[in-house]
Enzyme design. Structure first.
Site, PDB file in Angstrom:
ATOM      1  N   ALA A 134      38.781  32.777 -12.482  1.00  0.00           N
ATOM      2  CA  ALA A 134      37.371  32.385 -13.090  1.00  0.00           C
ATOM      3  C   ALA A 134      36.610  32.303 -12.974  1.00  0.00           C
ATOM      4  CB  ALA A 134      38.798  31.719 -14.635  1.00  0.00           C
ATOM      5  N   GLY A 189      42.470  33.691 -11.425  1.00  0.00           N
ATOM      6  CA  GLY A 189      42.972  34.694 -12.376  1.00  0.00           C
ATOM      7  C   GLY A 189      42.875  35.941 -12.116  1.00  0.00           C
ATOM      8  N   GLU A 234      46.175  36.771 -11.911  1.00  0.00           N
ATOM      9  CA  GLU A 234      46.231  37.161 -12.739  1.00  0.00           C
ATOM     10  C   GLU A 234      46.135  38.279 -13.180  1.00  0.00           C
ATOM     11  OE1 GLU A 234      44.980  33.485 -14.806  1.00  0.00           O
ATOM     12  OE2 GLU A 234      46.620  33.501 -15.403  1.00  0.00           O
ATOM     13  N   GLU A 282      44.559  26.735 -10.001  1.00  0.00           N
ATOM     14  CA  GLU A 282      44.457  25.941 -11.221  1.00  0.00           C
ATOM     15  C   GLU A 282      44.326  24.296 -11.713  1.00  0.00           C
ATOM     16  OE1 GLU A 282      45.982  28.407 -11.225  1.00  0.00           O
ATOM     17  OE2 GLU A 282      44.777  30.260 -13.012  1.00  0.00           O
TER      18      GLU A 282
END
Ligand code: COA
Length: 260
Positions: A67, A111, A114, A134
């Site tokens: 992210a 992310g 993911e 994270e």
């Protein structure tokens, strides 16, 4: 297709390649990537000439480095929750009716991992690196990582990646079953396109139903899953492609599927 700022779409025969195009930020996922990614998938979903989708990152260094951390500053619990409850890029990939291959060409972090997990297959370069970092930011994965990673590689391995935030190399990712294959960086695109082209020749409706059936396995118990499989299997018998596949076998020729 509209012109996007953060992604590009290229067609090669029956395969579309969606590239996250922020190489100076290692293709970090900002809000615009999510918005444009969702819009592009909506278009590609409806385009019958596209049979398989490949997702990758621009440049040689990174698939997606997670992210966009710059955007975390303005988020409150409520805005962050709403963002991830909306139609995210991750969930649009998961729900995309055609096969999706992640071509992982470098850092595959947070992310990014993911997003790769939301795809159906993952092919990686030997220099790819994977992590869910994270925890180092004082947060946890929020784009499906705790669930999809655990489903794919098992609780012990997933727990170690998520609790330590450490990077694993491509060979370890292969051993874990996180990726399907690894290739030398210079071979990755060719091998990915070979696999995509092979799948693109299969019967489109059967591909869609097969994908739905396999994905249902992680979301149901065995009895429900077996029942769903039979229902989807039965639907195949209503297709012209099933008639063509069987006829081609009996006539000793290659089937030509039309998605009907
Ligand atoms: N969000 C926003 N920007 C990011 C980013 C992210 N997740 N990952 C990298 N970038 C940016 C860097 O800030 C830098 O931008 P700048 O040139 O404007 O300063 C640029 O991408 C290049 O990254 P850089 O850190 O200089 O490259 P590196 O080779 O030294 O390190 C990484 C590569 C991947 C190890 C490092 O960038 C990193 O740790 N990124 C964050 C990964 C992360 O925690 N992701 C999960 C977020 S939940």
């Amino acid at each position: 297709m509209p012109n996007y700022e953060t992604i590009t779409i290229e067609r090669r025969d029956k395969v579309a390649i969606l590239t996250i195009n922020r190489p100076d930020k290692l293709n970090a996922l900002n809000k615009l990537v999510h918005t444009e990614g969702v819009a592009a998938l909506d278009e590609l979903k409806r385009d019958d000439s596209v049979r398989v989708l490949v997702i990758t990152g621009a440049g040689e260094k990174s698939f997606i480095a997670g992210a966009d951390i710059n955007e975390f500053g303005g988020q409150t619990p409520v805005t962050q929750r709403n963002t991830f409850y909306e139609k995210t890029f991750f969930n649009s990939i998961d729900a995309f009716p055609k096969p999706v291959i992640a071509m992982v060409n470098g850092f595959c972090l947070g992310g990014g991992n993911e997003l790769a997990l939301a795809c159906d297959l993952r092919l990686a370069s030997e220099n790819a690196r994977f992590s869910q970092p994270e925890i180092n930011l004082g947060i946890i994965p929020g784009g499906g990582g705790t669930q999809r990673l655990t489903n794919l590689i098992g609780e012990g391995r997933s727990m170690e990646m998520i609790l330590t935030g450490d990077m694993i190399d491509a060979q370890t990712a292969l051993n874990f079953g996180l990726v399907n294959h690894i290739y030398a960086a210079e071979e990755l695109e060719e091998k990915t396109m070979e696999l995509a082209a092979k799948i693109a020749e299969k019967a489109p409706i059967a591909l869609q139903l097969a994908k739905e059936a396999v994905k249902f396995a992680a979301r149901s118990n065995l009895d429900e899953g077996l029942r769903r499989e039979v229902d989807l299997f039965a639907i195949c018998f209503s297709t012209e492609d099933k008639q063509e596949g069987v006829a081609a076998f009996l006539e000793k020729r290659k089937a030509v599927f039309k998605g009907k």
